[in-house]
Design an enzyme around this catalytic site. Structure first.
Site, PDB file in Angstrom:
ATOM      1  N   LYS A  22       0.835  -1.215   0.000  1.00 20.21           N
ATOM      2  CA  LYS A  22       0.000   0.000   0.000  1.00 20.21           C
ATOM      3  C   LYS A  22       0.863   1.256   0.000  1.00 20.21           C
ATOM      4  O   LYS A  22       0.642   2.169  -0.797  1.00 20.21           O
ATOM      5  CB  LYS A  22      -0.906   0.012   1.238  1.00 20.21           C
ATOM      6  CG  LYS A  22      -1.578   1.348   1.487  1.00 20.21           C
ATOM      7  CD  LYS A  22      -2.441   1.360   2.730  1.00 20.21           C
ATOM      8  CE  LYS A  22      -1.770   1.840   3.974  1.00 20.21           C
ATOM      9  NZ  LYS A  22      -1.663   3.282   4.168  1.00 20.21           N
ATOM     10  N   ASN A  23       1.822   1.309   0.915  1.00 14.23           N
ATOM     11  CA  ASN A  23       2.543   2.574   1.069  1.00 14.23           C
ATOM     12  C   ASN A  23       3.518   2.860  -0.074  1.00 14.23           C
ATOM     13  O   ASN A  23       3.944   4.000  -0.250  1.00 14.23           O
ATOM     14  CB  ASN A  23       3.219   2.650   2.447  1.00 14.23           C
ATOM     15  CG  ASN A  23       2.163   2.820   3.547  1.00 14.23           C
ATOM     16  OD1 ASN A  23       0.997   3.127   3.260  1.00 14.23           O
ATOM     17  ND2 ASN A  23       2.553   2.597   4.788  1.00 14.23           N
ATOM     18  N   CYS A 117      -5.405   7.820   8.835  1.00 13.10           N
ATOM     19  CA  CYS A 117      -5.560   7.378  10.226  1.00 13.10           C
ATOM     20  C   CYS A 117      -5.300   8.506  11.205  1.00 13.10           C
ATOM     21  O   CYS A 117      -4.445   9.352  10.976  1.00 13.10           O
ATOM     22  CB  CYS A 117      -4.594   6.227  10.498  1.00 13.10           C
ATOM     23  SG  CYS A 117      -4.998   4.744   9.577  1.00 13.10           S
ATOM     24  N   ARG A 122      -0.899  15.214  12.847  1.00 18.56           N
ATOM     25  CA  ARG A 122      -0.072  14.684  11.745  1.00 18.56           C
ATOM     26  C   ARG A 122       0.457  15.865  10.932  1.00 18.56           C
ATOM     27  O   ARG A 122      -0.093  16.219   9.887  1.00 18.56           O
ATOM     28  CB  ARG A 122      -0.874  13.695  10.891  1.00 18.56           C
ATOM     29  CG  ARG A 122      -1.221  12.444  11.683  1.00 18.56           C
ATOM     30  CD  ARG A 122      -1.818  11.352  10.853  1.00 18.56           C
ATOM     31  NE  ARG A 122      -0.866  10.707   9.960  1.00 18.56           N
ATOM     32  CZ  ARG A 122      -1.092   9.565   9.331  1.00 18.56           C
ATOM     33  NH1 ARG A 122      -2.214   8.933   9.510  1.00 18.56           N
ATOM     34  NH2 ARG A 122      -0.179   9.047   8.527  1.00 18.56           N
ATOM     35  N   PRO A 123       1.534  16.500  11.415  1.00 21.33           N
ATOM     36  CA  PRO A 123       2.026  17.712  10.776  1.00 21.33           C
ATOM     37  C   PRO A 123       2.660  17.447   9.410  1.00 21.33           C
ATOM     38  O   PRO A 123       3.068  16.317   9.124  1.00 21.33           O
ATOM     39  CB  PRO A 123       3.092  18.225  11.749  1.00 21.33           C
ATOM     40  CG  PRO A 123       3.517  17.044  12.546  1.00 21.33           C
ATOM     41  CD  PRO A 123       2.387  16.065  12.537  1.00 21.33           C
ATOM     42  N   ILE A 124       2.742  18.496   8.569  1.00 25.74           N
ATOM     43  CA  ILE A 124       3.476  18.363   7.295  1.00 25.74           C
ATOM     44  C   ILE A 124       4.540  19.464   7.181  1.00 25.74           C
ATOM     45  O   ILE A 124       4.944  19.840   6.086  1.00 25.74           O
ATOM     46  CB  ILE A 124       2.531  18.354   6.059  1.00 25.74           C
ATOM     47  CG1 ILE A 124       1.645  19.611   6.004  1.00 25.74           C
ATOM     48  CG2 ILE A 124       1.697  17.102   5.981  1.00 25.74           C
ATOM     49  CD1 ILE A 124       1.017  19.823   4.621  1.00 25.74           C
ATOM     50  N   ASP A 125       5.001  19.949   8.348  1.00 23.05           N
ATOM     51  CA  ASP A 125       5.997  21.031   8.331  1.00 23.05           C
ATOM     52  C   ASP A 125       7.279  20.646   7.589  1.00 23.05           C
ATOM     53  O   ASP A 125       7.897  21.492   6.933  1.00 23.05           O
ATOM     54  CB  ASP A 125       6.319  21.481   9.763  1.00 23.05           C
ATOM     55  CG  ASP A 125       6.814  20.333  10.633  1.00 23.05           C
ATOM     56  OD1 ASP A 125       6.054  19.364  10.812  1.00 23.05           O
ATOM     57  OD2 ASP A 125       7.961  20.377  11.089  1.00 23.05           O
ATOM     58  N   ASP A 305       3.637   0.422  12.102  1.00 25.48           N
ATOM     59  CA  ASP A 305       2.412  -0.125  11.493  1.00 25.48           C
ATOM     60  C   ASP A 305       2.158  -1.587  11.882  1.00 25.48           C
ATOM     61  O   ASP A 305       1.136  -2.153  11.508  1.00 25.48           O
ATOM     62  CB  ASP A 305       2.467   0.023   9.960  1.00 25.48           C
ATOM     63  CG  ASP A 305       2.473   1.487   9.553  1.00 25.48           C
ATOM     64  OD1 ASP A 305       2.097   2.328  10.377  1.00 25.48           O
ATOM     65  OD2 ASP A 305       2.878   1.790   8.411  1.00 25.48           O
ATOM     66  N   ARG A 397      -9.194   0.101   3.572  1.00 20.14           N
ATOM     67  CA  ARG A 397      -8.232   1.060   2.995  1.00 20.14           C
ATOM     68  C   ARG A 397      -6.897   0.390   2.682  1.00 20.14           C
ATOM     69  O   ARG A 397      -6.179   0.838   1.785  1.00 20.14           O
ATOM     70  CB  ARG A 397      -7.972   2.205   3.985  1.00 20.14           C
ATOM     71  CG  ARG A 397      -9.003   3.291   4.020  1.00 20.14           C
ATOM     72  CD  ARG A 397      -8.524   4.466   4.848  1.00 20.14           C
ATOM     73  NE  ARG A 397      -7.115   4.705   4.622  1.00 20.14           N
ATOM     74  CZ  ARG A 397      -6.203   4.911   5.580  1.00 20.14           C
ATOM     75  NH1 ARG A 397      -6.558   4.927   6.836  1.00 20.14           N
ATOM     76  NH2 ARG A 397      -4.938   5.115   5.277  1.00 20.14           N
TER      77      ARG A 397
END
Ligand code: EPU
Length: 428
Positions: A22-23, A117, A122-125, A305, A397
């Site tokens: 998946k990833n 999830c 869940r930052p995206i900095d 995971d 998912r």
């Protein structure tokens, strides 16, 4: 609505084929946008996260031809939009990869923040830091992240935290820029190597993927290619854990044993017998798991995971085990569900202390997220009685044909459609 119903207590025995990762898929599919001609992607998992990406690609103007459940042909030449709306992105964590891919293709991307999830913030900095270092101006307005550049150029970026998503997004944005980009403290997961191999097979020049320094020499064009995605290490680990938890004996096929090292060594520590082949692994277990401590870490450490699945196995261990979450702030939400089934787990921040009990008993439980849902299936297979799992959309998912695969191993598991009021409509 649908739920999964499991009559526990059956040993899992037999052989199961593991699907594509998946990833890796959720990174490679958006990466097709960087190609100047059509691509064919094989060994894709048939899961809802992948179909969600097909929809986004189509809405952007790509031609998406699904050949079969594992194969797609995508022609990105007609893509003329740089916008991924909230509606297009909902429920899919990987929507952020459209930022890197569209920025790399069109020097402009406007993408709604990711769903996926919920493990706390869940930052995206670090993604944004990377785009800015490459020369983009990044703003957040009306709930959309907008990244735009006159011209992107190579740069050096040190990631403050080891982030899979930021590493992938920077690779996507940097593949076609002028000059050399260096990512230091990069993530090293197998899916990062898979993305680099895919991009390189189209003519990119990416070196060092799989180490913590990745060097990307920008190229002007990428030619479409045919590429087969790596097997899913987490799906593989989930079936191995489920087999061991039910004192079973299974062989997983279509896997890369090297990607499973940290999982296999933990399962061996817990008392499982493991045999490795070129593209298969056999696991056998005939006793309660031995106690052990597990700490999740970025690759090559034990994967976060797999944390809920291994913690679920440890609920029946002899003695007390400590599971420490080293990646996410809040990945123990599923513990309340296991407690309903009789598990003895105390959570203190990022640590769970698990005291083994003799048995789990069935209860109605929820899949609080994707891997927590997989853990509930394992718990249901281990428990006495009939366990019902709701909110199973999370499981769909990321796990292809999960009910069929566990059934084929002898699990008594079915998917049931029901009304809110409880009446069963259909069982399969
Ligand atoms: N982080 C930041 N800033 C950032 C990005 C991340 O502080 O800009 C922090 C996060 O808060 C977290 C840590 O860094 O504490 C690691 O996050 P990472 O960016 O590596 O996670 P991700 O890319 O959002 C991917 C997987 C997750 C998996 C993590 C860690 C995909 C689509 N998702 O998420 O997979 O847990 O890496 O390995 O690849 C799953 O498959 O169930 C799943 C959640």
């Amino acid at each position: 609505m649908e739920k999964i119903v499991i009559n526990g207590g059956k040993r899992l025995v037999g052989s199961v084929r593991i699907s594509g990762a998946k990833n890796a898929a959720v990174a490679i599919l958006p990466a097709v946008l960087l190609a100047d001609s059509p691509c064919r992607i094989e060994n894709l998992p048939n899961i809802s996260d992948v179909s969600a990406i097909y929809k986004v690609l189509s809405a952007l103007g790509a031609k998406v031809k699904v050949i079969d459940s594992a194969t797609v042909e995508i022609d990105p030449t007609g893509v003329d939009s740089f916008i991924v709306t909230q509606d297009m992105a909902k429920g899919m964590r990987a929507s952020s990869y459209f930022l890197g891919a569209l920025l790399g293709r069109m020097q402009h991307a406007r993408v709604a923040p990711p769903g996926g999830c919920d493990f706390g913030v869940r930052p995206i900095d670090q993604h944004i830091k990377g785009f800015e270092a490459l020369g983009a101006k990044v703003t957040i307005e009306n709930g959309m992240v907008d990244a735009k550049a006159q011209r992107l150029g190579g740069c050096s970026i040190y990631l403050d935290v080891v982030s899979v998503g930021a590493t992938i997004n920077i690779m996507l944005a940097a593949t076609k820029v002028r000059g050399m980009t260096v990512i230091e403290n990069a993530a090293r997961e197998p899916h990062i190597v898979d993305l680099a191999n895919f991009l390189n097979s189209m003519g990119a020049n990416i070196m060092g993927a799989g180490t913590n320094i990745i060097k990307i020499r920008g190229v002007e064009h990428l030619e479409g290619t045919t590429y087969s995605i790596i097997p899913d290490q987490i799906e593989a680990g989930t079936y191995l854990a489920a087999a061991a938890a039910t004192k079973g004996d299974i062989t997983i096929t279509n896997v890369t044993p090297k990607h499973l090292e940290s999982i296999l060594s933990k399962l061996a520590e817990m008392g499982a017998e493991i045999e490795q082949f070129d593209e298969a692994v056999r696991i056998k277990m005939d006793k309660r798991p031995r106690r052990c401590n597990v700490k999740t870490m970025p690759h090559p450490g034990f994967p976060t995971d797999m944390q809920p699945q291994i913690a679920t196995m440890l609920t029946l261990c002899e003695g007390t085990s400590i599971v420490t979450e080293g990646v996410w702030d809040n990945r123990f939400r599923y513990v309340d569900q296991l407690t309903l089934m009789g598990a003895d787990i105390q959570v203190d921040g990022k640590m769970a202390v698990i005291t083994g009990v003799e048995k789990l008993t069935s209860a109605p439980v929820k899949a609080t997220d994707l891997r927590a849902g997989a853990a509930m299936i394992i718990a249901g297979l281990m428990a006495e009685g009939t366990t019902e799992i709701t909110d199973i959309g999370h499981i769909d998912r990321g796990y292809e044909d999960v009910v069929q695969k566990f059934s084929s191993l002898g699990g008594d598991i079915k998917r049931v459609t029901y009304f809110e009021g409880g009446e069963i409509l259909k069982a399969e």
